[in-house]
Design a protein around this motif. Structure first.
Motif, mmCIF file in Angstrom:
data_model
loop_
_atom_site.group_PDB
_atom_site.id
_atom_site.type_symbol
_atom_site.label_atom_id
_atom_site.label_comp_id
_atom_site.label_asym_id
_atom_site.label_seq_id
_atom_site.Cartn_x
_atom_site.Cartn_y
_atom_site.Cartn_z
ATOM 1 N N GLY A 71 -10.015 30.049 -6.057
ATOM 2 C CA GLY A 71 -10.112 30.201 -4.609
ATOM 3 C C GLY A 71 -11.412 29.667 -4.055
ATOM 4 O O GLY A 71 -11.424 28.867 -3.101
ATOM 5 N N PRO A 72 -12.564 30.095 -4.609
ATOM 6 C CA PRO A 72 -13.838 29.558 -4.124
ATOM 7 C C PRO A 72 -13.964 28.043 -4.240
ATOM 8 O O PRO A 72 -14.629 27.410 -3.414
ATOM 9 C CB PRO A 72 -14.863 30.283 -5.014
ATOM 10 C CG PRO A 72 -14.218 31.598 -5.315
ATOM 11 C CD PRO A 72 -12.760 31.252 -5.502
ATOM 12 N N TRP A 73 -13.342 27.447 -5.266
ATOM 13 C CA TRP A 73 -13.389 25.979 -5.381
ATOM 14 C C TRP A 73 -12.664 25.335 -4.204
ATOM 15 O O TRP A 73 -13.132 24.345 -3.633
ATOM 16 C CB TRP A 73 -12.769 25.546 -6.696
ATOM 17 C CG TRP A 73 -13.096 24.131 -7.088
ATOM 18 C CD1 TRP A 73 -12.271 23.048 -7.017
ATOM 19 C CD2 TRP A 73 -14.340 23.645 -7.610
ATOM 20 N NE1 TRP A 73 -12.916 21.924 -7.465
ATOM 21 C CE2 TRP A 73 -14.190 22.258 -7.834
ATOM 22 C CE3 TRP A 73 -15.559 24.260 -7.912
ATOM 23 C CZ2 TRP A 73 -15.227 21.468 -8.337
ATOM 24 C CZ3 TRP A 73 -16.586 23.465 -8.423
ATOM 25 C CH2 TRP A 73 -16.411 22.090 -8.628
ATOM 26 N N SER A 74 -11.525 25.913 -3.832
ATOM 27 C CA SER A 74 -10.779 25.398 -2.691
ATOM 28 C C SER A 74 -11.574 25.559 -1.399
ATOM 29 O O SER A 74 -11.704 24.611 -0.607
ATOM 30 C CB SER A 74 -9.434 26.118 -2.571
ATOM 31 O OG SER A 74 -8.757 25.722 -1.396
ATOM 32 N N GLY B 247 -7.430 25.107 -7.498
ATOM 33 C CA GLY B 247 -8.217 25.074 -6.275
ATOM 34 C C GLY B 247 -7.988 23.809 -5.477
ATOM 35 O O GLY B 247 -7.848 23.838 -4.245
ATOM 36 N N LEU B 248 -7.915 22.675 -6.166
ATOM 37 C CA LEU B 248 -7.690 21.409 -5.470
ATOM 38 C C LEU B 248 -6.276 21.323 -4.896
ATOM 39 O O LEU B 248 -6.081 20.865 -3.761
ATOM 40 C CB LEU B 248 -7.957 20.244 -6.418
ATOM 41 C CG LEU B 248 -9.414 20.075 -6.855
ATOM 42 C CD1 LEU B 248 -9.547 18.950 -7.874
ATOM 43 C CD2 LEU B 248 -10.310 19.812 -5.655
ATOM 44 N N TYR B 249 -5.260 21.754 -5.672
ATOM 45 C CA TYR B 249 -3.902 21.766 -5.136
ATOM 46 C C TYR B 249 -3.797 22.720 -3.950
ATOM 47 O O TYR B 249 -3.054 22.457 -2.995
ATOM 48 C CB TYR B 249 -2.897 22.158 -6.218
ATOM 49 C CG TYR B 249 -2.345 20.996 -7.009
ATOM 50 C CD1 TYR B 249 -1.486 20.073 -6.425
ATOM 51 C CD2 TYR B 249 -2.670 20.822 -8.349
ATOM 52 C CE1 TYR B 249 -0.970 19.013 -7.144
ATOM 53 C CE2 TYR B 249 -2.159 19.765 -9.087
ATOM 54 C CZ TYR B 249 -1.305 18.856 -8.476
ATOM 55 O OH TYR B 249 -0.804 17.802 -9.195
ATOM 56 N N SER B 250 -4.537 23.821 -3.987
ATOM 57 C CA SER B 250 -4.545 24.745 -2.852
ATOM 58 C C SER B 250 -5.096 24.047 -1.612
ATOM 59 O O SER B 250 -4.550 24.193 -0.505
ATOM 60 C CB SER B 250 -5.382 25.983 -3.182
ATOM 61 O OG SER B 250 -4.819 26.717 -4.246
ATOM 62 N N THR B 251 -6.166 23.286 -1.797
ATOM 63 C CA THR B 251 -6.735 22.533 -0.673
ATOM 64 C C THR B 251 -5.732 21.527 -0.127
ATOM 65 O O THR B 251 -5.566 21.390 1.091
ATOM 66 C CB THR B 251 -8.016 21.810 -1.125
ATOM 67 O OG1 THR B 251 -8.947 22.776 -1.615
ATOM 68 C CG2 THR B 251 -8.639 21.039 0.034
ATOM 69 N N ILE B 252 -5.044 20.829 -1.012
ATOM 70 C CA ILE B 252 -4.016 19.879 -0.573
ATOM 71 C C ILE B 252 -2.929 20.599 0.214
ATOM 72 O O ILE B 252 -2.490 20.142 1.277
ATOM 73 C CB ILE B 252 -3.411 19.149 -1.787
ATOM 74 C CG1 ILE B 252 -4.457 18.264 -2.462
ATOM 75 C CG2 ILE B 252 -2.194 18.311 -1.365
ATOM 76 C CD1 ILE B 252 -4.033 17.728 -3.812
ATOM 77 N N CYS C 77 -14.466 23.205 -1.042
ATOM 78 C CA CYS C 77 -14.012 21.873 -0.635
ATOM 79 C C CYS C 77 -13.764 21.830 0.866
ATOM 80 O O CYS C 77 -14.141 20.873 1.549
ATOM 81 C CB CYS C 77 -12.753 21.485 -1.407
ATOM 82 S SG CYS C 77 -12.260 19.761 -1.193
ATOM 83 N N LEU C 78 -13.141 22.869 1.404
ATOM 84 C CA LEU C 78 -12.905 22.938 2.843
ATOM 85 C C LEU C 78 -14.224 22.972 3.606
ATOM 86 O O LEU C 78 -14.364 22.330 4.660
ATOM 87 C CB LEU C 78 -12.055 24.162 3.180
ATOM 88 C CG LEU C 78 -10.635 24.172 2.595
ATOM 89 C CD1 LEU C 78 -9.975 25.532 2.827
ATOM 90 C CD2 LEU C 78 -9.781 23.061 3.194
ATOM 91 N N ALA C 79 -15.214 23.706 3.071
ATOM 92 C CA ALA C 79 -16.535 23.733 3.701
ATOM 93 C C ALA C 79 -17.179 22.354 3.685
ATOM 94 O O ALA C 79 -17.782 21.919 4.669
ATOM 95 C CB ALA C 79 -17.430 24.752 2.995
ATOM 96 N N ASP C 80 -17.049 21.648 2.559
ATOM 97 C CA ASP C 80 -17.596 20.296 2.462
ATOM 98 C C ASP C 80 -16.992 19.387 3.532
ATOM 99 O O ASP C 80 -17.664 18.479 4.049
ATOM 100 C CB ASP C 80 -17.304 19.699 1.083
ATOM 101 C CG ASP C 80 -18.151 20.297 -0.023
ATOM 102 O OD1 ASP C 80 -19.151 20.984 0.280
ATOM 103 O OD2 ASP C 80 -17.811 20.082 -1.201
ATOM 104 N N LEU C 81 -15.729 19.612 3.854
ATOM 105 C CA LEU C 81 -15.046 18.770 4.846
ATOM 106 C C LEU C 81 -15.349 19.195 6.270
ATOM 107 O O LEU C 81 -14.802 18.631 7.216
ATOM 108 C CB LEU C 81 -13.536 18.801 4.599
ATOM 109 C CG LEU C 81 -13.058 18.304 3.230
ATOM 110 C CD1 LEU C 81 -11.542 18.250 3.177
ATOM 111 C CD2 LEU C 81 -13.645 16.951 2.890
ATOM 112 N N GLY C 82 -16.208 20.187 6.433
ATOM 113 C CA GLY C 82 -16.666 20.557 7.767
ATOM 114 C C GLY C 82 -16.155 21.874 8.302
ATOM 115 O O GLY C 82 -16.547 22.294 9.394
ATOM 116 N N ALA C 83 -15.274 22.559 7.569
ATOM 117 C CA ALA C 83 -14.749 23.840 8.042
ATOM 118 C C ALA C 83 -15.831 24.911 7.988
ATOM 119 O O ALA C 83 -16.740 24.871 7.151
ATOM 120 C CB ALA C 83 -13.553 24.268 7.190
ATOM 121 N N GLU C 84 -15.737 25.869 8.882
ATOM 122 C CA GLU C 84 -16.582 27.064 8.835
ATOM 123 C C GLU C 84 -15.931 28.042 7.864
ATOM 124 O O GLU C 84 -14.792 28.448 8.073
ATOM 125 C CB GLU C 84 -16.698 27.699 10.214
ATOM 126 C CG GLU C 84 -17.459 29.011 10.224
ATOM 127 C CD GLU C 84 -17.350 29.760 11.547
ATOM 128 O OE1 GLU C 84 -17.915 30.856 11.651
ATOM 129 O OE2 GLU C 84 -16.671 29.241 12.465
#
Length: 390
Positions: free
Chosen positions: A19-22, A181-186, A25-32
């Motif tokens: 979960g934290p890996w996902s 985590g990556l598939y969750s982000t996708i 990644c979302l934070a890196d892309l600019g999400a709060e």
């Protein structure tokens, strides 16, 4: 420059790694990203060490640091009615929730998908578990190592059983957690696109076992096509030869010949033109069928030069090869340095923390690393006063 997910708010109820890996990644892309942590304890990985950066109350575990940059840490007691009320209010103002509690574990707190959907119809809610929300294993706990075994990865990882050191071997990092985590982000990004068109959120059911079986890729299809289960074979490849590690005069190297032209160029450079012309070895299927005859010959020649000598020679003729680096050499590598993969960013205490960059390279919205991994609860007052006052 704003990231592509600027304006998206993520409520992170997850811990450990998938979960934290996902959410990182979302934070890196600019999400709060608002990370909810247990008061006085926090994410389990805060204690997973050594090594730690800093000492005493200011120590941060390297494991925790690897998956939690860019987030705001809010300490809330989820088990208390007050804490549940706070999380519900935050969920009502969020776009995404990510959690990795056991199936049904959040229902008793009123923090399951259906409960939060009633507060926010556009909410995207990603649940990460060992075995998913359905099926006979759904209530079982799942950890990366056991899933590597159960899901087949360890059956194809490690030296062959009849070789010294043979037997099952886990991957050197928690690949099931990371892939999940990556598939969750996708999945989350797909759900965001769906919501953009329909206004509706949805529940995403992610399972470590599902991911493990999926990422076996060609190994899974090899079994389904042939009916024969692949076996461990060390660093060699089941369908490409030579594509493995070899011992050199001073260590080891990787030789990754992907086609017949590369093999011919290797043989010419190595002084083995007759090998490339041999009908048994001139094509990849032939080399696979006759690897038992070919590999010992190549190993004998490769052992006569150092790793650096081979790399220098083969790079000149465009044959893929390379050393097997330890991490000190990885981060000292000129290409790694040129790509800026090692990070250094300031935390709330003014310390410079190391990190590793996200590999995504956007041309229009480059990733910015605005926040180091947080101390436990350091953003509680700021986040709650700003959001709950609205």
């Amino acid at each position: 420059m704003a990231g592509p997910l600027t304006g998206i708010r993520v409520l992170d109820l997850s811990r450990i790694l998938a979960g934290p890996w996902s959410t990182q990644c979302l934070a890196d892309l600019g999400a709060e990203v608002i990370k909810i942590e247990r008061p006085n304890e926090g994410d389990d990985t805060r204690t997973w060490g050594p090594p730690f950066f800093g000492e005493g109350d200011e120590a941060l575990a390297a494991y925790y640091m690897s998956a939690n940059r860019g987030k705001q840490s809010v300490a809330v007691d989820m088990a208390s009615p007050e804490g549940q009320s706070i999380i519900k209010k935050l969920a009502a103002k969020s776009d995404i929730v990510v959690e990795n509690f056991k199936v049904g574990g959040l229902k008793k707190y009123g923090l399951d998908y259906e409960s939060l959907k009633a507060l926010n119809v556009g909410l995207i809610y990603c649940s990460i578990t060992g075995f998913g929300q359905t099926g006979p294993y759904k209530d079982r706990p799942g950890y990366d190592l056991m899933i590597q075994g159960l899901g087949g990865l360890m059956s194809v990882t490690g030296e062959a059983d009849d070789k010294p050191g043979g037997g099952p071997q886990r991957a050197g990092v928690a690949v099931v957690d990371l892939f999940t985590g990556l598939y969750s982000t996708i999945g989350i990004l797909g759900a965001l696109h769906h919501r953009e068109k329909t206004g509706e959120g949805q529940h995403i059911d992610m399972a470590l076992l599902d991911t493990q079986v999926a990422v076996l890729a060609n190994q899974s299809l090899s079994y389904l096509v042939s009916g024969t289960a692949p076996k461990r074979q060390g660093n060699s490849h089941p369908a490409i030869v030579p594509y493995q590690s070899f011992e050199t005069k001073d260590g080891h190297m990787i030789l990754a010949v992907g086609n017949d032209g590369q093999f011919k160029r290797f043989c010419d450079a190595a002084g083995l033109p007759g090998i490339a012309a041999d009908a048994r070895f001139s094509t990849n299927p032939g080399r696979v069928a006759n690897r038992g005859d070919l590999v010992p010959v190549l190993a004998g020649v490769i052992a006569g030069r150092t790793t650096d000598e081979w790399v220098t020679m083969l790079e000149k003729v465009n044959v893929p090869c390379g050393p097997i680096n330890t991490l000190d050499r990885v981060f000292d590598n000129e290409q790694v340095k040129a790509r800026g993969i090692q990070l250094a960013h300031k935390d709330s205490l003014g310390r410079t923390l190391p990190g590793v960059a996200n590999p995504i390279r956007y041309s229009a919205t480059p990733i910015e690393y605005k926040k180091a991994p947080p101390m436990l609860g350091e953003d509680t007052d700021a986040v709650l006063s700003a959001l709950l006052a609205e």
